[in-house]
Scaffold this active site. Structure first.
Site, PDB file in Angstrom:
ATOM      1  N   GLU A  98       0.893  -1.168   0.000  1.00 30.95           N
ATOM      2  CA  GLU A  98       0.000   0.000   0.000  1.00 30.95           C
ATOM      3  C   GLU A  98       0.924   1.209   0.000  1.00 30.95           C
ATOM      4  O   GLU A  98       1.527   1.526   1.020  1.00 30.95           O
ATOM      5  CB  GLU A  98      -0.905  -0.078   1.233  1.00 30.95           C
ATOM      6  CG  GLU A  98      -2.168   0.728   1.103  1.00 30.95           C
ATOM      7  CD  GLU A  98      -2.048   2.046   1.808  1.00 30.95           C
ATOM      8  OE1 GLU A  98      -1.642   3.026   1.134  1.00 30.95           O
ATOM      9  OE2 GLU A  98      -2.335   2.100   3.009  1.00 30.95           O
ATOM     10  N   GLU A 110      -6.461  -4.421   1.090  1.00 33.70           N
ATOM     11  CA  GLU A 110      -6.617  -4.686   2.517  1.00 33.70           C
ATOM     12  C   GLU A 110      -8.058  -4.385   2.883  1.00 33.70           C
ATOM     13  O   GLU A 110      -8.694  -3.518   2.280  1.00 33.70           O
ATOM     14  CB  GLU A 110      -5.683  -3.783   3.314  1.00 33.70           C
ATOM     15  CG  GLU A 110      -4.217  -4.047   3.002  1.00 33.70           C
ATOM     16  CD  GLU A 110      -3.273  -3.283   3.918  1.00 33.70           C
ATOM     17  OE1 GLU A 110      -3.420  -2.048   4.024  1.00 33.70           O
ATOM     18  OE2 GLU A 110      -2.412  -3.923   4.527  1.00 33.70           O
TER      19      GLU A 110
HETATM   20  C1  SIN Z   1      -2.746   5.498   4.874  1.00 33.64           C
HETATM   21  O1  SIN Z   1      -2.585   6.690   4.838  1.00 33.64           O
HETATM   22  O2  SIN Z   1      -1.837   4.736   4.569  1.00 33.64           O
HETATM   23  C2  SIN Z   1      -4.039   4.852   5.279  1.00 33.64           C
HETATM   24  C3  SIN Z   1      -5.139   5.779   5.463  1.00 33.64           C
HETATM   25  C4  SIN Z   1      -6.467   5.103   5.753  1.00 33.64           C
HETATM   26  O3  SIN Z   1      -6.558   3.905   6.026  1.00 33.64           O
HETATM   27  O4  SIN Z   1      -7.447   5.809   5.692  1.00 33.64           O
END
Ligand code: SIN
Length: 486
Positions: free
Chosen positions: A258, A464
């Site tokens: 991610e 995820e």
């Molecule tokens: C992230 O900034 O990596 C995740 C943000 C989210 O889950 O909203």
């Protein structure tokens, strides 16, 4: 200075959890962790070595062999107990998070709930990891597809969401029957360690979860090179994601990545102005602009442009920057000095290329940065092609839908995007045309446990959360039963 005011001070741990034992590093080396609001040292953590990382992997491997034989119900019950304990410790966990990460207490409480929601979601999913039966290709044969845990897994997690980015990875892993070795960010390790204290109390078997604290350059290569670690999940920059991918090549590891984003937020002439302003405020200034899904480029159609800039500038002026522990503040500090320097550089670059302040000018004090609105922004500026990761709201003006979609998609990243319109046909056209893993229509928020979260292009691999979240920790096995007598 350790964190004061916790109703359960035992949640604050300055040791790593390796193979079921709370431990200092054999190297004797420690790293200091500071409070970004005050610069004060909160405490230290062990700088774990390669050997300690290996030990955590070996323990995870042996714990996983037993864990996978537990029934999904048994696994789910432990995850639900952990969920309950997290919510019962909401105030303490939020305080730890605010002190080490900086986000304001209200947001930290929101993140604790967000983190817990993954445990509940995947406890429920554990009971539905159904395989399939293939239509028989031959008379004497039946083919089943079984879903089985990937095995021992690892995660490298970021500082911007010190709890939620852990549970979003380990909840599906544990639900699926995997084990996990986690290397949390060295900037925000105490949330991870508190989570592990609660995991032990919930009855998670010893060794199934290790928290290996320390430096990425020491721990990361051990995780990626290990043939025992069958999967690595990472949240962080595209640069580091690519490095981990390279390092994981020799062991053909499964990866969930991610990575960075460059989220556009489009406001069309027919948008409801107040909805668009509220959505842009939420998406831009959450966590002081330090999320991968924060809108990075605000594209506004010419007919609504001036009204939008005037209204959002009014809202930005209401933000109160200060220590997140003080409830009157609505925006905390940035994580470190490098983050502040990047904001300054992006704003200076934009101004030098012709952008103008619509808000009060940028001012900084330590790691506190005032939020700014820039107008007259163009593609020639760094804010258009680099993730700013801070409270800068750059407004681009556009004329047509086609121009806006082209501009929005002209990035190698593809994580989140947002757009505001009241025209249902445009909603479909633009929603389908945006090249991003997540699209928000008339909202600045796309984060929840029940929807898949992830990006395309250089924003990453895999998803995820949602139903696909658990599949990332499951292997498919085709089970061919031949020679059956009918
Ligand atoms: C992230 O900034 O990596 C995740 C943000 C989210 O889950 O909203």
């Amino acid at each position: 200075m350790p964190i004061s005011g916790l109703s359960d001070p035992s949640l604050f741990r300055e040791q790593a959890l390796i193979g079921g034992s709370w431990t200092d590093s054999t190297s004797g080396k420690t790293l200091s962790v500071d409070n970004p609001a005050t610069g004060e040292i909160i405490g230290t953590i062990p700088a774990c070595t390669a050997a300690e990382t290996e030990k955590a992997i070996a323990a995870a491997d042996s714990a996983q062999k037993r864990w996978k034989t537990r029934t999904p119900d048994e696994r789910a019950a432990i995850l639900m107990k952990w969920y309950d304990l997290i919510l019962a410790s909401l105030d303490d966990l939020a305080t730890i998070m605010t002190v080490e990460q900086g986000k304001v207490l209200a947001e930290a409480k929101g993140e604790v709930k967000y983190a817990a929601s993954f445990l509940r979601w995947f406890a429920e999913e554990a009971r539905r990891m159904d395989g399939t039966i293939i239509t028989p290709p031959q008379r004497d044969r039946r083919v089943l597809v079984l879903k089985q845990p990937v095995g021992t897994t690892a995660a490298i997690t970021p500082w911007n969401f010190p709890l939620a980015m852990i549970t979003r990875k380990c909840a599906p892993a544990f639900a699926a029957g995997c084990s996990m070795v986690i290397k949390p960010s060295e900037l925000t390790p105490y949330s991870a360690l508190a989570l592990a204290v609660l995991a032990e109390r919930a009855g998670l078997p010893s060794g199934l979860l290790s928290i290996v604290t320390g430096e990425a350059k020491e721990i990361g290569p051990v995780l990626t090179a290990s043939p025992t670690v069958r999967k690595l999940s990472f949240t962080g920059s595209t640069h580091v994601g690519a490095l981990l991918m390279e390092q994981s090549a020799s062991t053909i590891k499964r990866l969930s990545l991610e990575l960075g984003g460059n989220a556009p937020l489009l406001v069309f002439d027919d948008a409801d102005l107040e909805t668009a302003v509220a959505g842009a405020m939420g998406s831009k200034f959450r966590n002081s602009g330090q999320t991968c899904v924060c809108s990075n480029r605000i594209l506004v159609q010419s007919g609504i442009h001036d009204r939008f800039v005037a209204r959002i500038t009014e809202e930005v002026a209401k933000l109160k920057v200060g220590n997140g522990l003080d409830p009157k503040n609505t925006m905390g500090p940035l994580i470190n000095d490098a983050a502040v320097a990047k904001i300054r550089a992006h704003v200076e670059d934009a101004l030098s290329h012709g952008a103008r302040y619509a808000s009060a000018p940028l001012s900084t004090d330590g790691r506190f940065v005032t939020p700014v609105v820039l107008e007259g922004v163009t593609s020639a500026m760094r804010v258009s092609c680099e993730e700013t990761f801070g409270p800068v709201l750059p407004v681009f003006k556009f004329e047509t839908e086609e121009e806006a979609v082209t501009l929005a998609n002209s990035t190698p990243f593809g994580l989140a995007s947002y757009f505001f319109t009241t025209d249902v046909s445009r909603a479909w056209r633009v929603g389908e045309a945006l090249d991003f893993g997540m699209v928000g229509l008339n909202t600045g928020s796309v984060s929840m446990e029940s929807a898949p979260f992830g990006g395309i292009k250089q924003s990453g691999l895999g998803r995820e959360g949602g139903h696909p979240g658990i599949d990332e920790f499951l292997e498919l096995k085709s089970f061919h039963m031949a020679g059956l007598k009918f």
